[in-house]
Design a protein around this motif. Structure first.
Motif, PDB file in Angstrom:
ATOM      1  N   GLU A   1      47.124  45.408  55.736  1.00 34.39           N
ATOM      2  CA  GLU A   1      45.671  45.449  55.852  1.00 34.39           C
ATOM      3  C   GLU A   1      45.105  46.724  55.229  1.00 34.39           C
ATOM      4  O   GLU A   1      45.596  47.822  55.470  1.00 34.39           O
ATOM      5  N   GLY A   2      44.081  46.546  54.397  1.00 30.82           N
ATOM      6  CA  GLY A   2      43.415  47.670  53.758  1.00 30.82           C
ATOM      7  C   GLY A   2      44.160  48.280  52.593  1.00 30.82           C
ATOM      8  O   GLY A   2      43.694  49.250  51.994  1.00 30.82           O
ATOM      9  N   GLN A   3      45.336  47.731  52.261  1.00 26.04           N
ATOM     10  CA  GLN A   3      46.124  48.285  51.155  1.00 26.04           C
ATOM     11  C   GLN A   3      45.902  47.456  49.897  1.00 26.04           C
ATOM     12  O   GLN A   3      46.310  46.305  49.814  1.00 26.04           O
ATOM     13  N   GLU A   4      45.256  48.066  48.937  1.00 28.61           N
ATOM     14  CA  GLU A   4      44.938  47.366  47.687  1.00 28.61           C
ATOM     15  C   GLU A   4      46.199  47.141  46.841  1.00 28.61           C
ATOM     16  O   GLU A   4      47.074  47.999  46.767  1.00 28.61           O
ATOM     17  N   GLN A   5      46.289  45.988  46.228  1.00 29.74           N
ATOM     18  CA  GLN A   5      47.360  45.690  45.287  1.00 29.74           C
ATOM     19  C   GLN A   5      46.759  45.218  43.970  1.00 29.74           C
ATOM     20  O   GLN A   5      45.793  44.441  43.965  1.00 29.74           O
ATOM     21  N   VAL A   6      47.320  45.703  42.872  1.00 28.37           N
ATOM     22  CA  VAL A   6      46.924  45.247  41.537  1.00 28.37           C
ATOM     23  C   VAL A   6      48.140  44.564  40.930  1.00 28.37           C
ATOM     24  O   VAL A   6      49.216  45.157  40.850  1.00 28.37           O
ATOM     25  N   ARG A   7      47.984  43.335  40.539  1.00 28.90           N
ATOM     26  CA  ARG A   7      49.104  42.569  40.002  1.00 28.90           C
ATOM     27  C   ARG A   7      48.750  41.931  38.672  1.00 28.90           C
ATOM     28  O   ARG A   7      47.615  41.482  38.463  1.00 28.90           O
ATOM     29  N   ALA A   8      49.740  41.901  37.794  1.00 30.71           N
ATOM     30  CA  ALA A   8      49.628  41.135  36.556  1.00 30.71           C
ATOM     31  C   ALA A   8      50.321  39.808  36.804  1.00 30.71           C
ATOM     32  O   ALA A   8      51.502  39.762  37.136  1.00 30.71           O
ATOM     33  N   LEU A   9      49.593  38.716  36.646  1.00 35.42           N
ATOM     34  CA  LEU A   9      50.098  37.382  36.968  1.00 35.42           C
ATOM     35  C   LEU A   9      50.332  36.590  35.684  1.00 35.42           C
ATOM     36  O   LEU A   9      49.399  36.378  34.902  1.00 35.42           O
ATOM     37  N   LYS A  10      51.546  36.169  35.479  1.00 34.61           N
ATOM     38  CA  LYS A  10      51.898  35.343  34.325  1.00 34.61           C
ATOM     39  C   LYS A  10      51.424  33.917  34.554  1.00 34.61           C
ATOM     40  O   LYS A  10      51.643  33.343  35.625  1.00 34.61           O
ATOM     41  N   LEU A  11      50.745  33.336  33.556  1.00 36.26           N
ATOM     42  CA  LEU A  11      50.251  31.968  33.661  1.00 36.26           C
ATOM     43  C   LEU A  11      51.340  30.967  33.294  1.00 36.26           C
ATOM     44  O   LEU A  11      52.229  31.249  32.488  1.00 36.26           O
ATOM     45  N   TYR A  12      51.232  29.781  33.874  1.00 39.45           N
ATOM     46  CA  TYR A  12      52.172  28.701  33.607  1.00 39.45           C
ATOM     47  C   TYR A  12      51.399  27.449  33.211  1.00 39.45           C
ATOM     48  O   TYR A  12      50.288  27.222  33.670  1.00 39.45           O
ATOM     49  N   GLY A  13      52.024  26.623  32.382  1.00 39.34           N
ATOM     50  CA  GLY A  13      51.407  25.369  31.982  1.00 39.34           C
ATOM     51  C   GLY A  13      50.278  25.589  30.999  1.00 39.34           C
ATOM     52  O   GLY A  13      50.267  26.532  30.218  1.00 39.34           O
ATOM     53  N   GLY A  14      49.290  24.720  31.042  1.00 38.71           N
ATOM     54  CA  GLY A  14      48.177  24.784  30.101  1.00 38.71           C
ATOM     55  C   GLY A  14      48.277  23.679  29.075  1.00 38.71           C
ATOM     56  O   GLY A  14      49.358  23.327  28.603  1.00 38.71           O
ATOM     57  N   GLU A  15      47.139  23.114  28.733  1.00 34.92           N
ATOM     58  CA  GLU A  15      47.084  22.035  27.757  1.00 34.92           C
ATOM     59  C   GLU A  15      46.871  22.602  26.368  1.00 34.92           C
ATOM     60  O   GLU A  15      46.243  23.632  26.189  1.00 34.92           O
ATOM     61  N   HIS A  16      47.394  21.887  25.392  1.00 36.10           N
ATOM     62  CA  HIS A  16      47.182  22.330  24.018  1.00 36.10           C
ATOM     63  C   HIS A  16      45.731  22.135  23.593  1.00 36.10           C
ATOM     64  O   HIS A  16      45.213  22.874  22.769  1.00 36.10           O
ATOM     65  N   GLY A  17      45.044  21.145  24.178  1.00 36.28           N
ATOM     66  CA  GLY A  17      43.680  20.889  23.755  1.00 36.28           C
ATOM     67  C   GLY A  17      43.641  20.671  22.254  1.00 36.28           C
ATOM     68  O   GLY A  17      44.344  19.841  21.709  1.00 36.28           O
TER      69      GLY A  17
END
Length: 399
Positions: free
Chosen positions: A72-88
């Motif tokens: 509680e009250g402890q900030e976290q900064v994260r880099a999140l890798k994306l998965y999937g996605g359409e080619h469009g």
């Protein structure tokens, strides 16, 4: 190529949506939301979409962020890798995924036939075919051994994408940088502002993490032991090395003194080798001249360059496949013969190589200036060099 991206953030039965950034592949939203937490077993879901004026919006990737280990009250900064996605309408992605599969199949089939013809032994031909198939799929096969969170995100990427358009779900190189914190009351959450790390120099660099780094080590799963060297003029700081990962979380602070207007922060990522010299995993540069004082600015820095070393992608993509493609082209002409053989060889040789080994690594960091930059001559920009005096850890959070 471009997109009009926005993010849908969901937790339990509640969801919010960011604004849409027009024609941008590196959007900066800078938006905050308050969502009620009913269970810490529920992950936060991030789904990135491309806004379409006609038809349904295309998925650009998705990721689950699990909440265990948060105080509680402890900030976290994260880099999140994306998965999937359409080619469009991404023609490069469509052609890349199709041509690579066709190239591998053609190379395997013709290499098998060539070995059979050369030896007169069908068993030798089968073995050659299996060898070529194994060589070309080594990286993707061995990378299937993921941990539970990785498996959950791969499935989430599949579920977030319309069927029939998805390529390899973990081939999405998009990254989200997110800061979050939980509170026991809604009032505390709504009044919260992101915290600036303690100043440890005129310039404080918060090295957060790396994502999608090059693999430099052979093994059952392509991996590296990455560390990062940060250089600003003649000043140099080195992170710890994280073992066996392509997505390291460093979470370390570094301070730099005597920083001039016009200086550039250079980041060089290396794979720690116990024997021989360390392999470069790429470099990145951050311009610091226009940064505000007293406010942390976050960056997602794309890496460029990087050596193959034992890099499975470099060895397989740069050597085996082009070599196999040339062999397949010549061998097809000899094996089939006549005009049909020439046509088959011509088709195989024309399969586009693409850019299968382009460095897609990303470094996430925050930079804070504690006072205005100096006005002296900026120091020459220097590429960081590897160092032997570093700690190697399985993984830790220092902040």
């Amino acid at each position: 190529p471009s997109s009009d991206p926005y993010v849908r953030v969901s937790l339990g039965s509640n969801s919010v949506k960011t604004k849409t950034i027009k024609k941008n592949l590196s959007p900066v939203w800078n938006q905050s939301f308050v969502l009620p937490v009913t269970s810490f077993q529920d992950p936060i879901l991030f789904q990135v979409f491309d806004k379409d004026t006609l038809g349904s919006d295309d998925s650009l990737g998705a990721v689950k962020c699990f909440l265990h280990g948060i105080n509680e009250g402890q900030e976290q900064v994260r880099a999140l890798k994306l998965y999937g996605g359409e080619h469009g309408s991404n023609i490069q992605a469509v052609l890349g995924s199709k041509s690579k599969g066709a190239k591998q199949a053609a190379t395997t089939t013709v290499a098998s036939q060539a070995a059979t013809n050369a030896t007169g032994n069908a068993t030798a031909g089968k073995l050659m075919g299996k060898f070529m198939e194994k060589a070309q799929k080594f990286g993707s096969d061995s990378s299937n051994k993921k941990d539970l969170e990785e498996q959950a995100n791969i499935q989430f990427g599949i579920d977030s994408t319309r069927p029939g358009i998805l390529g390899r779900v973990d081939n999405n190189f998009g990254v989200l940088l997110v800061a979050f914190c939980w509170f026991s009351t809604q009032q505390a959450a709504q009044s919260y502002a992101i915290q600036t790390p303690p100043a440890i120099g005129l310039l404080t660099a918060r090295l957060i993490s790396g994502r999608n780094l090059l693999a430099a080590d052979f093994g059952s799963r392509p991996s590296s032991d990455p560390y990062c060297v940060l250089s600003l003029g003649n000043q140099r700081q080195t992170s710890k090395a994280i073992k066996n990962t392509l997505n390291p979380d460093w979470n370390q602070l570094f301070g730099f003194q005597d920083v001039q207007n016009g200086d550039k922060l250079v980041m060089s990522v290396w794979d720690k080798d116990t024997a021989g010299s360390d392999d470069s995993l790429g470099d990145g540069i951050v311009e610091i001249s226009a940064l505000p004082v007293g406010q942390e600015t976050f960056f997602l820095v794309e890496l460029f360059g990087g050596e193959s070393g034992e890099n499975i992608h470099g060895v397989i993509d740069d050597k085996v496949q082009p070599m196999g493609q040339n062999i397949a082209s010549v061998t097809a002409q000899n094996a089939i013969g006549g005009e049909a053989g020439k046509l088959a060889g011509h088709i195989i040789k024309k399969i586009p190589q693409g850019k299968e080994n382009k460095n897609k690594g990303t470094i996430a960091l925050g930079i804070t200036l504690s006072s205005p930059l100096g006005s002296s001559q900026p120091a020459p920009m220097q590429r960081s060099i590897p160092t032997r005096e570093i700690s190697v850890v399985e993984g830790a959070n220092d902040l």
